[in-house]
Scaffold this motif. Structure first.
Motif, PDB file in Angstrom:
ATOM      1  N   ARG A 182       1.298  52.789  25.292  1.00  0.00           N
ATOM      2  CA  ARG A 182       0.210  53.765  25.154  1.00  0.00           C
ATOM      3  C   ARG A 182       0.488  54.653  23.945  1.00  0.00           C
ATOM      4  O   ARG A 182       1.291  55.570  24.004  1.00  0.00           O
ATOM      5  CB  ARG A 182       0.097  54.619  26.425  1.00  0.00           C
ATOM      6  N   PHE A 183      -0.160  54.295  22.863  1.00  0.00           N
ATOM      7  CA  PHE A 183       0.038  55.026  21.606  1.00  0.00           C
ATOM      8  C   PHE A 183      -1.051  56.099  21.496  1.00  0.00           C
ATOM      9  O   PHE A 183      -2.213  55.835  21.808  1.00  0.00           O
ATOM     10  CB  PHE A 183      -0.056  54.053  20.425  1.00  0.00           C
ATOM     11  N   PRO A 184      -0.737  57.311  21.110  1.00  0.00           N
ATOM     12  CA  PRO A 184       0.545  57.796  20.579  1.00  0.00           C
ATOM     13  C   PRO A 184       1.450  58.447  21.618  1.00  0.00           C
ATOM     14  O   PRO A 184       2.517  58.951  21.280  1.00  0.00           O
ATOM     15  CB  PRO A 184       0.099  58.820  19.536  1.00  0.00           C
ATOM     16  N   ALA A 185       1.024  58.444  22.913  1.00  0.00           N
ATOM     17  CA  ALA A 185       1.822  59.113  23.938  1.00  0.00           C
ATOM     18  C   ALA A 185       3.241  58.570  24.002  1.00  0.00           C
ATOM     19  O   ALA A 185       4.192  59.305  24.288  1.00  0.00           O
ATOM     20  CB  ALA A 185       1.132  58.968  25.296  1.00  0.00           C
ATOM     21  N   CYS A 186       3.400  57.273  23.701  1.00  0.00           N
ATOM     22  CA  CYS A 186       4.722  56.659  23.794  1.00  0.00           C
ATOM     23  C   CYS A 186       5.702  57.194  22.754  1.00  0.00           C
ATOM     24  O   CYS A 186       6.909  56.940  22.832  1.00  0.00           O
ATOM     25  CB  CYS A 186       4.612  55.146  23.674  1.00  0.00           C
ATOM     26  N   LEU A 187       5.196  57.935  21.758  1.00  0.00           N
ATOM     27  CA  LEU A 187       6.086  58.502  20.743  1.00  0.00           C
ATOM     28  C   LEU A 187       6.862  59.702  21.269  1.00  0.00           C
ATOM     29  O   LEU A 187       7.877  60.090  20.680  1.00  0.00           O
ATOM     30  CB  LEU A 187       5.283  58.924  19.509  1.00  0.00           C
ATOM     31  N   ASP A 188       6.399  60.278  22.360  1.00  0.00           N
ATOM     32  CA  ASP A 188       7.061  61.465  22.915  1.00  0.00           C
ATOM     33  C   ASP A 188       8.465  61.091  23.393  1.00  0.00           C
ATOM     34  O   ASP A 188       8.627  60.250  24.277  1.00  0.00           O
ATOM     35  CB  ASP A 188       6.247  62.038  24.071  1.00  0.00           C
ATOM     36  N   GLY A 189       9.469  61.690  22.790  1.00  0.00           N
ATOM     37  CA  GLY A 189      10.855  61.418  23.144  1.00  0.00           C
ATOM     38  C   GLY A 189      11.416  60.146  22.542  1.00  0.00           C
ATOM     39  O   GLY A 189      12.605  59.842  22.722  1.00  0.00           O
ATOM     40  N   ALA A 190      10.595  59.381  21.818  1.00  0.00           N
ATOM     41  CA  ALA A 190      11.063  58.123  21.223  1.00  0.00           C
ATOM     42  C   ALA A 190      11.889  58.390  19.974  1.00  0.00           C
ATOM     43  O   ALA A 190      11.646  59.364  19.249  1.00  0.00           O
ATOM     44  CB  ALA A 190       9.862  57.247  20.874  1.00  0.00           C
ATOM     45  N   PRO A 191      12.881  57.542  19.707  1.00  0.00           N
ATOM     46  CA  PRO A 191      13.681  57.718  18.481  1.00  0.00           C
ATOM     47  C   PRO A 191      12.806  57.497  17.249  1.00  0.00           C
ATOM     48  O   PRO A 191      12.096  56.493  17.156  1.00  0.00           O
ATOM     49  CB  PRO A 191      14.774  56.650  18.598  1.00  0.00           C
ATOM     50  N   MET A 192      12.858  58.420  16.327  1.00  0.00           N
ATOM     51  CA  MET A 192      11.966  58.371  15.167  1.00  0.00           C
ATOM     52  C   MET A 192      12.754  58.461  13.866  1.00  0.00           C
ATOM     53  O   MET A 192      13.674  59.293  13.746  1.00  0.00           O
ATOM     54  CB  MET A 192      10.948  59.515  15.233  1.00  0.00           C
ATOM     55  N   ARG A 202       5.730  63.951   4.895  1.00  0.00           N
ATOM     56  CA  ARG A 202       6.614  64.435   5.962  1.00  0.00           C
ATOM     57  C   ARG A 202       5.963  65.566   6.769  1.00  0.00           C
ATOM     58  O   ARG A 202       5.897  65.520   8.006  1.00  0.00           O
ATOM     59  CB  ARG A 202       7.943  64.899   5.360  1.00  0.00           C
ATOM     60  N   LEU A 203       5.467  66.592   6.090  1.00  0.00           N
ATOM     61  CA  LEU A 203       4.859  67.726   6.777  1.00  0.00           C
ATOM     62  C   LEU A 203       3.608  67.307   7.531  1.00  0.00           C
ATOM     63  O   LEU A 203       3.381  67.741   8.664  1.00  0.00           O
ATOM     64  CB  LEU A 203       4.536  68.838   5.780  1.00  0.00           C
ATOM     65  N   ARG A 204       2.821  66.420   6.927  1.00  0.00           N
ATOM     66  CA  ARG A 204       1.596  65.980   7.594  1.00  0.00           C
ATOM     67  C   ARG A 204       1.902  65.199   8.869  1.00  0.00           C
ATOM     68  O   ARG A 204       1.175  65.299   9.862  1.00  0.00           O
ATOM     69  CB  ARG A 204       0.760  65.130   6.626  1.00  0.00           C
ATOM     70  N   LEU A 205       2.967  64.428   8.859  1.00  0.00           N
ATOM     71  CA  LEU A 205       3.362  63.695  10.060  1.00  0.00           C
ATOM     72  C   LEU A 205       3.787  64.657  11.170  1.00  0.00           C
ATOM     73  O   LEU A 205       3.412  64.482  12.335  1.00  0.00           O
ATOM     74  CB  LEU A 205       4.506  62.730   9.742  1.00  0.00           C
ATOM     75  N   GLN A 206       4.559  65.668  10.808  1.00  0.00           N
ATOM     76  CA  GLN A 206       4.995  66.640  11.812  1.00  0.00           C
ATOM     77  C   GLN A 206       3.801  67.384  12.402  1.00  0.00           C
ATOM     78  O   GLN A 206       3.751  67.634  13.607  1.00  0.00           O
ATOM     79  CB  GLN A 206       6.005  67.604  11.185  1.00  0.00           C
ATOM     80  N   GLU A 207       2.834  67.730  11.560  1.00  0.00           N
ATOM     81  CA  GLU A 207       1.624  68.397  12.059  1.00  0.00           C
ATOM     82  C   GLU A 207       0.832  67.455  12.965  1.00  0.00           C
ATOM     83  O   GLU A 207       0.246  67.886  13.967  1.00  0.00           O
ATOM     84  CB  GLU A 207       0.768  68.850  10.875  1.00  0.00           C
ATOM     85  N   TRP A 208       0.816  66.184  12.621  1.00  0.00           N
ATOM     86  CA  TRP A 208       0.095  65.200  13.449  1.00  0.00           C
ATOM     87  C   TRP A 208       0.757  65.056  14.813  1.00  0.00           C
ATOM     88  O   TRP A 208       0.077  64.972  15.833  1.00  0.00           O
ATOM     89  CB  TRP A 208       0.042  63.859  12.718  1.00  0.00           C
ATOM     90  N   PHE A 209       2.092  65.031  14.839  1.00  0.00           N
ATOM     91  CA  PHE A 209       2.812  64.955  16.117  1.00  0.00           C
ATOM     92  C   PHE A 209       2.402  66.133  17.014  1.00  0.00           C
ATOM     93  O   PHE A 209       2.135  65.964  18.212  1.00  0.00           O
ATOM     94  CB  PHE A 209       4.325  64.983  15.903  1.00  0.00           C
ATOM     95  N   GLU A 210       2.384  67.326  16.429  1.00  0.00           N
ATOM     96  CA  GLU A 210       2.023  68.518  17.205  1.00  0.00           C
ATOM     97  C   GLU A 210       0.585  68.418  17.712  1.00  0.00           C
ATOM     98  O   GLU A 210       0.296  68.756  18.866  1.00  0.00           O
ATOM     99  CB  GLU A 210       2.188  69.775  16.346  1.00  0.00           C
ATOM    100  N   ALA A 211      -0.314  67.930  16.860  1.00  0.00           N
ATOM    101  CA  ALA A 211      -1.714  67.806  17.273  1.00  0.00           C
ATOM    102  C   ALA A 211      -1.881  66.795  18.403  1.00  0.00           C
ATOM    103  O   ALA A 211      -2.774  66.946  19.255  1.00  0.00           O
ATOM    104  CB  ALA A 211      -2.565  67.388  16.071  1.00  0.00           C
ATOM    105  N   GLN A 212      -1.016  65.779  18.415  1.00  0.00           N
ATOM    106  CA  GLN A 212      -1.102  64.766  19.470  1.00  0.00           C
ATOM    107  C   GLN A 212      -0.327  65.166  20.730  1.00  0.00           C
ATOM    108  O   GLN A 212      -0.394  64.462  21.754  1.00  0.00           O
ATOM    109  CB  GLN A 212      -0.542  63.421  18.961  1.00  0.00           C
ATOM    110  N   GLY A 213       0.392  66.276  20.650  1.00  0.00           N
ATOM    111  CA  GLY A 213       1.164  66.727  21.797  1.00  0.00           C
ATOM    112  C   GLY A 213       2.388  65.879  22.076  1.00  0.00           C
ATOM    113  O   GLY A 213       2.805  65.735  23.240  1.00  0.00           O
TER     114      GLY A 213
END
Length: 301
Positions: A182-192, A202-213
């Motif tokens: 289940r993407f992007p939920a599966c990214l939570d806690g996943a090794p990145m 880099r900054l845009r990815l971090q902001e995207w992670f936050e927006a996706q929770g």
């Protein structure tokens, strides 16, 4: 100006020791050779040869002239030999590649240069953007390929030529990919694995992670995108790469695409010191980027 043909005939006489021998080597009549040497002496205002029995010897002025002729015709022969290898005299295209630009992208952008009818010699440097821009300002580079426009904080006169942009996708080795259903939920806690702070994405990815929770576990940061992919291939973490290269990344690194970061796009620019691109190879790069690399796949939604 010295007539080089006259000089060559004189030089041949000096090497062979007589007009007759020189004429035979040159496939000319002895009178023709003698006349040409006399014309050279007249233009220089001094005799170059004098009789010595049945042969001719050099005067002091002739010795100096013969020494110069040795160098002149040695250089001429070197030029002829070098020109046989067109690559030696191919027009150079000196490219600086920001280390934040994936090598696959750089290759795809520059590969069309090898298709030109007129040979071009690629001279590539990789490094930090600020250092490459300094080289551009000193005209040691023709272009800098970067993942961002010329920063306003850099006191370098340059012009941005947009090459295209691609959405970012996430890739993982098979075991990690299977666990990410289940993407992007599966990214939570996943090794990145993430690009270093010099990367514009880099900054845009971090902001995207936050927006996706989601809060991935960052296990590595890399200035070298190829090294990041190598860690990803070994199953050490999920990593981002331009979606325009999805098929190539999956085939080369034996990984699977698990999803795309909608709204997170990586753009690429050719930064030059001139407003209009005049180098034919560089014009081909910009055209190929638009028509081939960024024409369909990987475009932002």
């Amino acid at each position: 100006m010295i007539n080089l043909r006259h000089l060559y005939y004189f030089w041949t006489v000096a090497k062979t020791g007589s007009v007759a021998a020189a004429a035979e080597r040159l496939h000319l009549a002895p009178q023709t050779v003698s006349t040409q040497v006399k014309l050279l002496e007249d233009s220089l205002g001094t005799p170059l040869l004098q009789p010595a029995g049945r042969r001719l010897k050099l005067t002091p002025a002739g010795s100096r002239a013969a020494a110069y002729a040795d160098e002149i015709f040695a250089l001429a022969e070197a030029l002829k030999t070098s020109l046989r290898n067109s690559g030696e005299f191919a027009q150079p295209l000196r490219v600086g590649i920001s280390d934040a630009v994936p090598k696959n992208v750089a290759y795809r952008l520059l590969a069309p240069v090898t298709e030109l009818a007129e040979p071009v010699r690629l001279v590539c440097q990789e490094g930090k953007l600020d250092r490459l821009l300094a080289e551009l300002a000193l005209h040691r580079l023709d272009v800098v390929v970067a993942d961002r426009m010329l920063p306003s904080t850099v006191r370098v006169k340059g012009y941005n030529h947009r090459l295209g942009e691609s959405q970012l996708a996430f890739f993982a080795a098979a075991p990690l990919a299977r666990s990410c259903r289940r993407f992007p939920a599966c990214l939570d806690g996943a090794p990145m694995l993430l690009p270093g702070e010099d990367s514009a994405s880099r900054l845009r990815l971090q902001e995207w992670f936050e927006a996706q929770g989601v809060r991935p576990r960052i296990v590595g940061e890399f200035d070298d995108a190829a090294l990041m992919k190598a860690f990803g291939e070994a199953g050490r973490g999920i990593f981002p790469a331009p979606a325009v290269l999805a098929a190539e990344v999956q085939a080369q690194y034996k990984v699977k695409e698990i999803g795309r970061a909608k709204g997170v796009n990586e753009a690429y620019y050719a930064i030059t010191a001139e407003r209009r691109i005049s180098h034919p190879a560089l014009r081909l790069v910009t055209e190929a980027a638009r028509d081939r690399l960024f024409s369909r796949s990987g475009r932002p939604d």
